[in-house]
Motif scaffolding. Structure first.
Motif, PDB file in Angstrom:
ATOM      1  N   ASN A 129       1.152  -0.685  -0.310  1.00  0.00           N
ATOM      2  CA  ASN A 129      -0.386  -0.286   0.256  1.00  0.00           C
ATOM      3  C   ASN A 129       0.760   1.440  -0.085  1.00  0.00           C
ATOM      4  O   ASN A 129       1.864   1.353   0.874  1.00  0.00           O
ATOM      5  CB  ASN A 129      -0.971   0.494   1.465  1.00  0.00           C
ATOM      6  CG  ASN A 129      -2.337  -1.018   1.235  1.00  0.00           C
ATOM      7  OD1 ASN A 129      -2.371  -1.161  -0.149  1.00  0.00           O
ATOM      8  ND2 ASN A 129      -3.349   0.025   1.713  1.00  0.00           N
ATOM      9  N   ILE A 130       0.932   2.055  -0.659  1.00  0.00           N
ATOM     10  CA  ILE A 130       0.928   3.410  -0.540  1.00  0.00           C
ATOM     11  C   ILE A 130       0.447   4.227   0.217  1.00  0.00           C
ATOM     12  O   ILE A 130      -1.165   4.162  -0.381  1.00  0.00           O
ATOM     13  CB  ILE A 130       1.302   3.826  -2.622  1.00  0.00           C
ATOM     14  CG1 ILE A 130       1.665   3.272  -3.352  1.00  0.00           C
ATOM     15  CG2 ILE A 130       2.077   5.409  -1.715  1.00  0.00           C
ATOM     16  CD1 ILE A 130       1.495   3.726  -3.991  1.00  0.00           C
ATOM     17  N   THR A 131       1.100   4.946   1.046  1.00  0.00           N
ATOM     18  CA  THR A 131       0.426   5.761   2.396  1.00  0.00           C
ATOM     19  C   THR A 131       0.388   7.464   2.135  1.00  0.00           C
ATOM     20  O   THR A 131       1.433   7.582   2.607  1.00  0.00           O
ATOM     21  CB  THR A 131      -0.049   5.271   3.686  1.00  0.00           C
ATOM     22  OG1 THR A 131      -0.672   3.923   3.806  1.00  0.00           O
ATOM     23  CG2 THR A 131      -0.381   5.868   4.689  1.00  0.00           C
ATOM     24  N   VAL A 132       0.028   8.062   2.251  1.00  0.00           N
ATOM     25  CA  VAL A 132       0.246   9.456   2.248  1.00  0.00           C
ATOM     26  C   VAL A 132      -0.502   9.952   3.579  1.00  0.00           C
ATOM     27  O   VAL A 132      -1.821  10.660   3.937  1.00  0.00           O
ATOM     28  CB  VAL A 132      -0.049  10.448   1.363  1.00  0.00           C
ATOM     29  CG1 VAL A 132       0.239  11.259   1.398  1.00  0.00           C
ATOM     30  CG2 VAL A 132      -0.086  10.162  -0.059  1.00  0.00           C
ATOM     31  N   ILE A 133       0.423  10.931   4.405  1.00  0.00           N
ATOM     32  CA  ILE A 133       0.261  10.826   5.853  1.00  0.00           C
ATOM     33  C   ILE A 133       0.598  12.933   5.710  1.00  0.00           C
ATOM     34  O   ILE A 133       1.491  12.827   5.520  1.00  0.00           O
ATOM     35  CB  ILE A 133       0.774   9.959   7.157  1.00  0.00           C
ATOM     36  CG1 ILE A 133       0.167   9.374   7.216  1.00  0.00           C
ATOM     37  CG2 ILE A 133       0.694  11.363   8.711  1.00  0.00           C
ATOM     38  CD1 ILE A 133       1.330   7.585   7.800  1.00  0.00           C
ATOM     39  N   ASN A 134      -0.496  13.445   6.386  1.00  0.00           N
ATOM     40  CA  ASN A 134       0.563  15.239   6.518  1.00  0.00           C
ATOM     41  C   ASN A 134       1.036  15.288   7.446  1.00  0.00           C
ATOM     42  O   ASN A 134       0.722  14.441   8.551  1.00  0.00           O
ATOM     43  CB  ASN A 134      -1.251  15.892   6.143  1.00  0.00           C
ATOM     44  CG  ASN A 134      -2.033  16.017   7.307  1.00  0.00           C
ATOM     45  OD1 ASN A 134      -1.730  15.104   8.400  1.00  0.00           O
ATOM     46  ND2 ASN A 134      -3.127  16.060   7.889  1.00  0.00           N
ATOM     47  N   ASN A 135       0.945  16.725   8.206  1.00  0.00           N
ATOM     48  CA  ASN A 135       1.858  17.237   8.673  1.00  0.00           C
ATOM     49  C   ASN A 135       1.399  16.718  10.634  1.00  0.00           C
ATOM     50  O   ASN A 135       2.264  16.607  11.397  1.00  0.00           O
ATOM     51  CB  ASN A 135       2.492  18.648   9.129  1.00  0.00           C
ATOM     52  CG  ASN A 135       3.405  19.128   8.428  1.00  0.00           C
ATOM     53  OD1 ASN A 135       4.381  18.140   8.202  1.00  0.00           O
ATOM     54  ND2 ASN A 135       3.236  20.493   7.720  1.00  0.00           N
ATOM     55  N   GLU A 136      -0.016  16.481  10.376  1.00  0.00           N
ATOM     56  CA  GLU A 136      -0.892  17.114  11.475  1.00  0.00           C
ATOM     57  C   GLU A 136      -0.520  15.020  12.118  1.00  0.00           C
ATOM     58  O   GLU A 136      -1.664  14.038  13.033  1.00  0.00           O
ATOM     59  CB  GLU A 136      -2.256  16.960  11.374  1.00  0.00           C
ATOM     60  CG  GLU A 136      -1.787  18.894  11.887  1.00  0.00           C
ATOM     61  CD  GLU A 136      -2.800  19.394  10.692  1.00  0.00           C
ATOM     62  OE1 GLU A 136      -3.564  18.677  10.300  1.00  0.00           O
ATOM     63  OE2 GLU A 136      -3.541  20.423  10.318  1.00  0.00           O
ATOM     64  N   GLY A 137      -0.444  14.251  10.920  1.00  0.00           N
ATOM     65  CA  GLY A 137       0.144  12.481  10.920  1.00  0.00           C
ATOM     66  C   GLY A 137      -1.414  12.139  11.076  1.00  0.00           C
ATOM     67  O   GLY A 137      -1.766  11.369  11.219  1.00  0.00           O
ATOM     68  N   ILE A 138      -2.273  12.942   9.965  1.00  0.00           N
ATOM     69  CA  ILE A 138      -3.761  12.299   9.592  1.00  0.00           C
ATOM     70  C   ILE A 138      -3.117  11.077   8.074  1.00  0.00           C
ATOM     71  O   ILE A 138      -2.830  12.135   7.387  1.00  0.00           O
ATOM     72  CB  ILE A 138      -4.753  13.602   9.021  1.00  0.00           C
ATOM     73  CG1 ILE A 138      -4.769  14.368  11.006  1.00  0.00           C
ATOM     74  CG2 ILE A 138      -5.912  12.968   8.555  1.00  0.00           C
ATOM     75  CD1 ILE A 138      -5.587  14.919  11.036  1.00  0.00           C
ATOM     76  N   THR A 139      -4.183  10.632   7.842  1.00  0.00           N
ATOM     77  CA  THR A 139      -3.949  10.209   6.674  1.00  0.00           C
ATOM     78  C   THR A 139      -5.013  10.284   5.454  1.00  0.00           C
ATOM     79  O   THR A 139      -5.748  10.870   6.005  1.00  0.00           O
ATOM     80  CB  THR A 139      -4.071   8.253   6.995  1.00  0.00           C
ATOM     81  OG1 THR A 139      -3.645   8.410   7.439  1.00  0.00           O
ATOM     82  CG2 THR A 139      -4.028   7.174   5.608  1.00  0.00           C
ATOM     83  N   ILE A 140      -4.346  10.379   4.737  1.00  0.00           N
ATOM     84  CA  ILE A 140      -5.232  12.046   3.528  1.00  0.00           C
ATOM     85  C   ILE A 140      -5.072  10.464   2.462  1.00  0.00           C
ATOM     86  O   ILE A 140      -5.873  10.599   2.061  1.00  0.00           O
ATOM     87  CB  ILE A 140      -3.646  12.480   2.908  1.00  0.00           C
ATOM     88  CG1 ILE A 140      -2.988  13.516   3.663  1.00  0.00           C
ATOM     89  CG2 ILE A 140      -4.617  13.169   1.614  1.00  0.00           C
ATOM     90  CD1 ILE A 140      -4.313  13.903   4.699  1.00  0.00           C
ATOM     91  N   ALA A 141      -4.929   9.421   2.520  1.00  0.00           N
ATOM     92  CA  ALA A 141      -4.979   8.104   1.294  1.00  0.00           C
ATOM     93  C   ALA A 141      -3.828   6.978   1.059  1.00  0.00           C
ATOM     94  O   ALA A 141      -2.793   7.217   2.272  1.00  0.00           O
ATOM     95  CB  ALA A 141      -4.258   8.798  -0.112  1.00  0.00           C
ATOM     96  N   ASN A 142      -4.481   6.074   1.145  1.00  0.00           N
ATOM     97  CA  ASN A 142      -3.902   4.962   1.694  1.00  0.00           C
ATOM     98  C   ASN A 142      -4.765   4.101   0.698  1.00  0.00           C
ATOM     99  O   ASN A 142      -5.922   3.422   0.413  1.00  0.00           O
ATOM    100  CB  ASN A 142      -4.487   4.423   2.586  1.00  0.00           C
ATOM    101  CG  ASN A 142      -3.646   2.927   3.128  1.00  0.00           C
ATOM    102  OD1 ASN A 142      -2.469   2.419   2.139  1.00  0.00           O
ATOM    103  ND2 ASN A 142      -4.487   2.238   4.336  1.00  0.00           N
ATOM    104  N   GLN A 143      -4.017   3.733  -0.903  1.00  0.00           N
ATOM    105  CA  GLN A 143      -4.201   2.644  -1.990  1.00  0.00           C
ATOM    106  C   GLN A 143      -2.547   1.168  -2.593  1.00  0.00           C
ATOM    107  O   GLN A 143      -2.547   1.868  -1.858  1.00  0.00           O
ATOM    108  CB  GLN A 143      -4.342   3.704  -2.455  1.00  0.00           C
ATOM    109  CG  GLN A 143      -6.177   4.857  -2.988  1.00  0.00           C
ATOM    110  CD  GLN A 143      -5.711   5.242  -3.958  1.00  0.00           C
ATOM    111  OE1 GLN A 143      -5.566   4.694  -5.422  1.00  0.00           O
ATOM    112  NE2 GLN A 143      -6.594   6.274  -4.161  1.00  0.00           N
TER     113      GLN A 143
END
Length: 191
Positions: free
Chosen positions: A90-104
């Motif tokens: 899986n490719i996971t994108v996490i922002n500065n606040e630690g929130i997962t933006i995308a997970n595919q």
């Protein structure tokens, strides 16, 4: 009688000429299709971005690793990331606040807001994954128009290739069939 025979012979030749023209069109369009990377706008630029970001990685089973950190601005605001040889990552994108933006799984294309992001690869499998990871950060308008127009061009080329090969072969077969009918007709007239 001689005129009809001549007309039929010309008709047979015209089938072969039309077939040859269709096969030439097929070859030309096939060459254009294969040469898309050399003339399509922005193809080399996008390919160079991917080439400069290519990574070979080893990820243990059940582990996620931070592979890159990207900064998104108003101009370069779209992340394209993909894993080339594994369907269990899986490719996971996490922002500065630690929130997962995308997970595919396997491929991710997402327009992001300004800021910094961490990109993780997570091995969901039971074995160590040896993967090829690639990514690029692009302008949304550039990358979306690139992929949509490239897809459209490929479809047009594929339709022309399929149509020309079918028409060309059909015409040649028709010419051969017409020729064999003429030969049979000439033999039957002699008896």
């Amino acid at each position: 009688m001689g005129r009809f025979k001549s007309f039929h012979d010309n008709s047979r030749k015209s089938y072969f000429i039309f077939g040859a023209i269709m096969l030439i069109i097929f070859l030309i369009v096939t060459l254009l299709f294969l040469e898309i990377p050399n003339y399509f706008p922005n193809y080399k630029y996008i390919n160079n971005v991917y080439g400069s970001n290519l990574k070979l990685l080893v990820i243990p089973a059940g582990v996620g690793i931070n592979v890159i950190n990207v900064t998104i601005n108003n101009f370069n605001n779209t992340l394209i990331a993909f894993v080339k040889n594994s369907s269990i990552v899986n490719i996971t994108v996490i922002n500065n606040e630690g929130i997962t933006i995308a997970n595919q799984q396997g491929y991710l294309g997402i327009k992001l807001r300004n800021g910094s992001y961490k990109i993780f690869l997570v091995n969901l499998g039971d074995n160590t994954a040896h993967i090829v990871f690639d990514y690029g950060v692009f302008n949304y308008n550039l990358i979306s128009s690139f992929y949509s127009s490239l897809s459209l061009l490929k479809v047009i080329y594929e339709i022309i290739m399929a149509g020309s090969i079918v028409l060309g072969l059909y015409s040649m077969i028709r010419g051969i069939a017409r020729g064999s009918k003429l030969i049979k007709g000439q033999k039957s007239r002699k008896y």
